[in-house]
Design a protein around this motif. Structure first.
Motif, PDB file in Angstrom:
ATOM      1  N   GLN B   3       0.809  -1.198   0.000  1.00 22.81           N
ATOM      2  CA  GLN B   3       0.000   0.000   0.000  1.00 22.81           C
ATOM      3  C   GLN B   3       0.851   1.260   0.000  1.00 22.81           C
ATOM      4  N   VAL B   6       2.159   2.596  -3.381  1.00 23.03           N
ATOM      5  CA  VAL B   6       1.177   3.299  -4.195  1.00 23.03           C
ATOM      6  C   VAL B   6       1.002   4.723  -3.698  1.00 23.03           C
ATOM      7  N   PHE B   7       0.925   4.859  -2.389  1.00 24.35           N
ATOM      8  CA  PHE B   7       0.655   6.165  -1.824  1.00 24.35           C
ATOM      9  C   PHE B   7       1.829   7.113  -2.008  1.00 24.35           C
ATOM     10  N   ASN B  10       3.261   9.639  -7.323  1.00 24.23           N
ATOM     11  CA  ASN B  10       3.062  11.072  -7.483  1.00 24.23           C
ATOM     12  C   ASN B  10       1.604  11.483  -7.630  1.00 24.23           C
ATOM     13  N   CYS B  11       0.709  10.649  -7.211  1.00 21.18           N
ATOM     14  CA  CYS B  11      -0.702  10.982  -7.361  1.00 21.18           C
ATOM     15  C   CYS B  11      -1.208  11.718  -6.133  1.00 21.18           C
ATOM     16  N   PRO B  12      -1.698  12.920  -6.321  1.00 21.27           N
ATOM     17  CA  PRO B  12      -2.166  13.705  -5.177  1.00 21.27           C
ATOM     18  C   PRO B  12      -3.310  13.018  -4.442  1.00 21.27           C
ATOM     19  N   LEU B  13      -4.106  12.272  -5.184  1.00 26.66           N
ATOM     20  CA  LEU B  13      -5.201  11.559  -4.550  1.00 26.66           C
ATOM     21  C   LEU B  13      -4.672  10.469  -3.628  1.00 26.66           C
ATOM     22  N   ALA B  14      -3.579   9.875  -4.025  1.00 25.79           N
ATOM     23  CA  ALA B  14      -2.973   8.856  -3.182  1.00 25.79           C
ATOM     24  C   ALA B  14      -2.416   9.485  -1.907  1.00 25.79           C
ATOM     25  N   ARG B  15      -1.774  10.610  -2.077  1.00 23.71           N
ATOM     26  CA  ARG B  15      -1.167  11.240  -0.905  1.00 23.71           C
ATOM     27  C   ARG B  15      -2.204  11.711   0.100  1.00 23.71           C
ATOM     28  N   VAL B  16      -3.383  12.050  -0.405  1.00 23.02           N
ATOM     29  CA  VAL B  16      -4.388  12.605   0.480  1.00 23.02           C
ATOM     30  C   VAL B  16      -4.906  11.553   1.461  1.00 23.02           C
ATOM     31  N   THR B  17      -4.711  10.312   1.123  1.00 26.08           N
ATOM     32  CA  THR B  17      -5.159   9.270   2.043  1.00 26.08           C
ATOM     33  C   THR B  17      -4.370   9.306   3.345  1.00 26.08           C
ATOM     34  N   VAL B  19      -4.079  11.774   5.011  1.00 28.36           N
ATOM     35  CA  VAL B  19      -4.849  12.636   5.898  1.00 28.36           C
ATOM     36  C   VAL B  19      -6.200  12.018   6.213  1.00 28.36           C
ATOM     37  N   GLY B  21      -7.494   9.282   5.096  1.00 31.64           N
ATOM     38  CA  GLY B  21      -7.581   7.840   5.119  1.00 31.64           C
ATOM     39  C   GLY B  21      -7.453   7.264   6.519  1.00 31.64           C
TER      40      GLY B  21
END
Lengths: 169, 169
Positions: B3, B6-7, B10-17, B19, B21
């Motif tokens: 996991q 993936v996070f 470089n995907c901002p949606l991934a990084r937001v998890t 917070v 998530g």
DNA sequence: CGGTATCCCATTTGATACTG
DNA sequence: CAGTATCAAATGGGATACCG
């Protein structure tokens, strides 16, 4: 109190953690928005364990966020498709990506959302009043609806009487 | 792949998890928006375990989503306050609550967001073009930015050439 | 008030093997 | 292709006790 109790309370924000709170779920939805439809594709693109993916897909189908249909072109294949509910998540996903790009990724711009027809960048998602004015945090407040639980109602009242700056900080 | 990998992409949606998530984090932020400032108040209002709360607050402070300051009125007390970054989450929180109210809570309306000055309900958060037109899922697409990782770029290209309906379903 | 330290327990993840 | 079954290992939550 346990986590579950809080989430079962009447707060919509609490309930939403069922969806986006689960690890992987947001990524699965991202994939769906990107056009991924098949179990094995989700697995490969995300690198998620198959059993976990299975559980996530089931839950998303349960929540009506994905529709499980047999492929029309290949009868043996199964497709997971976005639903009205998940398509309605678009503003959230765009908003999250924009916010993350601004505050978490520090100037890195890995993804941009653009209008398909014009290629122009999507402006920041904003909270607006009925007349279209953009509102700041201090301009907005939460009020309990008819189905709010009494505890929350009490809290709102306390908060309102205690200070004007419930939001602002 | 795990996991974490993936996070870290470089995907901002991934990084937001990172917070939203994490379990509890969204609830802690909700509390902060409601005016909660003190450790013990977060604990009491949420019923969260103290050690968990401690970790969450630390992380939020680390991410600059909360500011830890000594209270001006009581020197011994500590306050956790919203920052520009977390205040900027308002559209997300409103959007999530609206979406949840519509699709998850089935007509229950426990919380409503209203404009403080007028008391009028906040309209649905929407994706709009630069000229203000509301856009649907099919009108929007993601494109890789300059810092996108090559894999994602390749996927976008495949997706675009493969089908026109990347978004719609 | 604002934490930290510790222990126990339940859940969940990831890997892998197997099946229709 | 689309899963299910199994298992070991890690994680992470809750409760509680303790401390400055």
């Amino acid at each position: 109190m346990t986590q579950e109790n809080v989430f079962k309370c009447n707060c919509p924000l609490a309930r939403v953690t069922e969806v986006i709170g689960e690890p992987w779920t947001l990524m699965v939805l991202r994939e769906a928005f990107l056009g991924t439809r098949h179990f094995n594709d989700f697995e490969r693109e995300l690198g998620i364990a198959r059993n976990v993916l299975s559980v996530r897909l089931k839950k998303l189908v349960d929540l009506d966020l994905l529709e499980r249909v047999r492929s029309e072109t290949d009868r043996r294949a199964v497709e997971y498709r976005l639903t009205d509910a998940s398509r309605d998540l678009l503003p959230i996903l765009v908003g999250l990506a924009q916010w993350s790009g601004k505050w978490l990724c520090e100037g890195h711009s890995a993804t941009r959302f653009v209008e398909r027809a014009t290629g122009r960048e999507i402006p920041r998602i904003a909270v607006r009043a009925v007349d279209g004015r953009e509102l700041a945090a201090r301009d907005v407040t939460m009020v309990p609806g008819p189905d709010a639980n009494p505890e929350l109602v009490a809290r709102f009242e306390r908060a309102v009487t205690a200070a004007g700056d419930v939001q602002g900080g």
